[in-house]
Scaffold this active site. Structure first.
Site, PDB file in Angstrom:
ATOM      1  N   ILE A  44       0.841  -1.208   0.000  1.00  0.00           N
ATOM      2  CA  ILE A  44       0.000   0.000   0.000  1.00  0.00           C
ATOM      3  C   ILE A  44       0.873   1.253   0.000  1.00  0.00           C
ATOM      4  O   ILE A  44       0.577   2.229  -0.698  1.00  0.00           O
ATOM      5  CB  ILE A  44      -0.990  -0.024   1.194  1.00  0.00           C
ATOM      6  CG1 ILE A  44      -1.912  -1.250   1.094  1.00  0.00           C
ATOM      7  CG2 ILE A  44      -1.823   1.259   1.214  1.00  0.00           C
ATOM      8  CD1 ILE A  44      -2.812  -1.484   2.304  1.00  0.00           C
ATOM      9  N   THR A  52      -3.669   5.874   6.968  1.00  0.00           N
ATOM     10  CA  THR A  52      -4.651   4.900   6.470  1.00  0.00           C
ATOM     11  C   THR A  52      -4.337   3.512   7.025  1.00  0.00           C
ATOM     12  O   THR A  52      -4.906   2.526   6.565  1.00  0.00           O
ATOM     13  CB  THR A  52      -4.613   4.797   4.927  1.00  0.00           C
ATOM     14  OG1 THR A  52      -3.258   4.588   4.527  1.00  0.00           O
ATOM     15  CG2 THR A  52      -5.174   6.017   4.251  1.00  0.00           C
ATOM     16  N   ALA A  53      -3.416   3.436   7.998  1.00  0.00           N
ATOM     17  CA  ALA A  53      -2.956   2.117   8.463  1.00  0.00           C
ATOM     18  C   ALA A  53      -3.732   1.691   9.717  1.00  0.00           C
ATOM     19  O   ALA A  53      -4.750   0.992   9.595  1.00  0.00           O
ATOM     20  CB  ALA A  53      -1.453   2.155   8.702  1.00  0.00           C
ATOM     21  N   ARG A  54      -3.273   2.113  10.873  1.00  0.00           N
ATOM     22  CA  ARG A  54      -3.982   1.809  12.110  1.00  0.00           C
ATOM     23  C   ARG A  54      -3.874   2.995  13.046  1.00  0.00           C
ATOM     24  O   ARG A  54      -2.818   3.635  13.146  1.00  0.00           O
ATOM     25  CB  ARG A  54      -3.394   0.566  12.797  1.00  0.00           C
ATOM     26  CG  ARG A  54      -3.801  -0.759  12.157  1.00  0.00           C
ATOM     27  CD  ARG A  54      -5.293  -1.066  12.346  1.00  0.00           C
ATOM     28  NE  ARG A  54      -5.694  -2.339  11.773  1.00  0.00           N
ATOM     29  CZ  ARG A  54      -6.171  -2.506  10.530  1.00  0.00           C
ATOM     30  NH1 ARG A  54      -6.319  -1.484   9.712  1.00  0.00           N
ATOM     31  NH2 ARG A  54      -6.518  -3.710  10.111  1.00  0.00           N
ATOM     32  N   ASP A  91      -7.974   8.269   8.352  1.00  0.00           N
ATOM     33  CA  ASP A  91      -9.038   7.303   8.019  1.00  0.00           C
ATOM     34  C   ASP A  91      -9.178   6.256   9.113  1.00  0.00           C
ATOM     35  O   ASP A  91     -10.129   5.479   9.110  1.00  0.00           O
ATOM     36  CB  ASP A  91      -8.710   6.621   6.677  1.00  0.00           C
ATOM     37  CG  ASP A  91      -9.825   5.706   6.182  1.00  0.00           C
ATOM     38  OD1 ASP A  91     -10.997   6.142   6.208  1.00  0.00           O
ATOM     39  OD2 ASP A  91      -9.536   4.564   5.784  1.00  0.00           O
ATOM     40  N   GLU A 137     -11.632   2.785  17.464  1.00  0.00           N
ATOM     41  CA  GLU A 137     -12.749   2.999  16.530  1.00  0.00           C
ATOM     42  C   GLU A 137     -13.979   2.224  17.007  1.00  0.00           C
ATOM     43  O   GLU A 137     -13.828   1.127  17.516  1.00  0.00           O
ATOM     44  CB  GLU A 137     -12.375   2.472  15.137  1.00  0.00           C
ATOM     45  CG  GLU A 137     -11.293   3.261  14.463  1.00  0.00           C
ATOM     46  CD  GLU A 137     -10.911   2.642  13.103  1.00  0.00           C
ATOM     47  OE1 GLU A 137     -11.675   1.809  12.565  1.00  0.00           O
ATOM     48  OE2 GLU A 137      -9.841   2.985  12.611  1.00  0.00           O
ATOM     49  N   HIS A 164     -12.798   5.093   8.375  1.00  0.00           N
ATOM     50  CA  HIS A 164     -12.162   3.831   7.978  1.00  0.00           C
ATOM     51  C   HIS A 164     -12.732   3.309   6.643  1.00  0.00           C
ATOM     52  O   HIS A 164     -13.327   2.229   6.580  1.00  0.00           O
ATOM     53  CB  HIS A 164     -12.309   2.771   9.083  1.00  0.00           C
ATOM     54  CG  HIS A 164     -11.250   1.695   9.008  1.00  0.00           C
ATOM     55  ND1 HIS A 164     -10.754   1.051  10.110  1.00  0.00           N
ATOM     56  CD2 HIS A 164     -10.598   1.146   7.952  1.00  0.00           C
ATOM     57  CE1 HIS A 164      -9.845   0.162   9.741  1.00  0.00           C
ATOM     58  NE2 HIS A 164      -9.739   0.198   8.434  1.00  0.00           N
ATOM     59  N   GLY A 166     -10.788   2.951   3.803  1.00  0.00           N
ATOM     60  CA  GLY A 166      -9.698   2.532   2.918  1.00  0.00           C
ATOM     61  C   GLY A 166     -10.107   1.510   1.863  1.00  0.00           C
ATOM     62  O   GLY A 166      -9.892   1.699   0.672  1.00  0.00           O
ATOM     63  N   SER A 167     -10.716   0.422   2.291  1.00  0.00           N
ATOM     64  CA  SER A 167     -11.043  -0.656   1.348  1.00  0.00           C
ATOM     65  C   SER A 167     -12.502  -0.618   0.900  1.00  0.00           C
ATOM     66  O   SER A 167     -12.988  -1.563   0.280  1.00  0.00           O
ATOM     67  CB  SER A 167     -10.742  -2.017   1.993  1.00  0.00           C
ATOM     68  OG  SER A 167     -11.566  -2.203   3.140  1.00  0.00           O
TER      69      SER A 167
END
Ligand code: DGY
Length: 321
Positions: A159, A237-239, A263, A268, A286, A288-289
């Site tokens: 990514i 955008t990871a954690r 994101d 969360e 969140h 991203g995907s």
């Protein structure tokens, strides 16, 4: 021969659920109720495997309470920090994830965050929504241009590299830090920094792409934020747990850091409310995907792993031995 029984903990896209129901004795969650530990344990009775997502905390206590019939946990995600891998391994449970298929979608969100943060999208959008846009202004709502800026990529995996490829098209100069330097054909001219501090020092924009591990948790903190050049932008955008929220909120409020695009968050969906008060924080829930193509691909990949496992083969994306 009877089909393996799997517990699917969340509602998945229709085509994924249809394939799961075709090939497995699948216990689906069509109402998408969030299952707690007791629910998962109760529903897993008699099952052979679990298909879980990032919202399920598969910790040592849950793994210990699962019936012994569970031999695989296939997660519908690339990240697997929500699963206690050593505990799963100790119980002889295989764990698989879904790499590759969400790379492009997540890199696109990283670019959206970069642009949204750099151009002050949060305050610009609220100006419109509040009816406060009364005139075009030569000096108002000025943002930061990405072109010509140095992009620091923290974690140069799939990514991170896909984000770099898109950022090159914006005229950004790519720098990265990873545990290991990658091959020149993957580097494509990016500058390697053997230590993360060196990367922070040159990052006009820092984009976080590393996995959440004991080494990376809290890596973006007061000390490392202080290393960034003036007017820097942070994108994650990871954690969420890679960032120390208090430190970032303080740096954004003081404008020591120009803006952030986030994101993902600690805890969360109950993220730190301090972010909401900041006009220079561009926030997404969140996503991203979150495209149907990618979510289908993630589901099919999670099922491919289950298929291989129950056919007696090594699942392609097994993350533990
Ligand atoms: C993942 O796959 O790890 C993402 O965070 C959810 O898409």
């Amino acid at each position: 021969m009877s089909r393996p029984r799997i517990l699917v903990t969340r509602k998945l896209p229709g085509d994924v659920e249809a394939r799961a129901a075709r090939d497995y004795d699948a216990l689906l969650n069509t109402g998408d109720r969030l299952l707690n530990r007791d629910d998962i344990v109760a529903r897993a009775q008699g099952a052979d495997g679990l298909l879980v997502t990032v919202t399920d905390r598969i910790d040592a206590a849950l793994l210990a309470a699962l019936p012994v019939s569970i031999r695989i946990v296939s997660t519908f995600s690339v990240g697997y920090d929500h699963i206690d891998i050593p505990a799963a391994t100790a119980r002889g449970i295989a764990v698989t994830n879904t790499p590759d298929v969400l790379t492009g979608a997540t890199a696109e969100i990283a670019l959206l965050l970069m642009l949204g943060a750099a151009r002050g999208a949060t305050s610009a959008i609220s100006t419109l929504h509040n009816g406060a846009w009364n005139k075009w202004s030569p000096t108002g709502m000025l943002g930061i241009e990405l072109s010509g800026k140095r992009l620091g990529i923290l974690g140069f995996g799939r990514i991170g590299r896909a984000t770099a490829a898109r950022a090159r098209a914006f005229g950004m100069e790519i720098h990265y830090h990873s545990r290991h330097r990658v091959a020149p054909e993957l580097e494509e001219g990016a500058f390697y920094h053997a230590d993360s501090a060196s990367l922070f020092r040159v990052s006009d924009v820092l984009s976080v792409h590393c996995a959440s591990t004991p080494e990376t948790r809290g890596l973006v903190n007061r000390d490392t934020l202080a290393l960034l050049p003036p007017n820097a932008i942070i994108v994650n955008t990871a954690r969420g747990d890679i960032v120390d929220d208090e430190a970032l909120i303080e740096a954004l409020a003081s404008r020591r850091i120009a803006a952030a695009g986030l994101d993902v968050f600690n805890n969360e969906p109950n993220f730190h409310p301090g972010y909401l008060a900041l006009s220079n924080a561009f926030l997404l829930p969140h996503l991203g995907s979150a495209t149907l193509e990618t979510r289908n691909a993630m589901g099919f990949r999670a099922l491919d792993n289950l298929d291989a496992f129950f056919a007696g083969k090594t699942p392609p994306d097994r993350v533990n031995k």
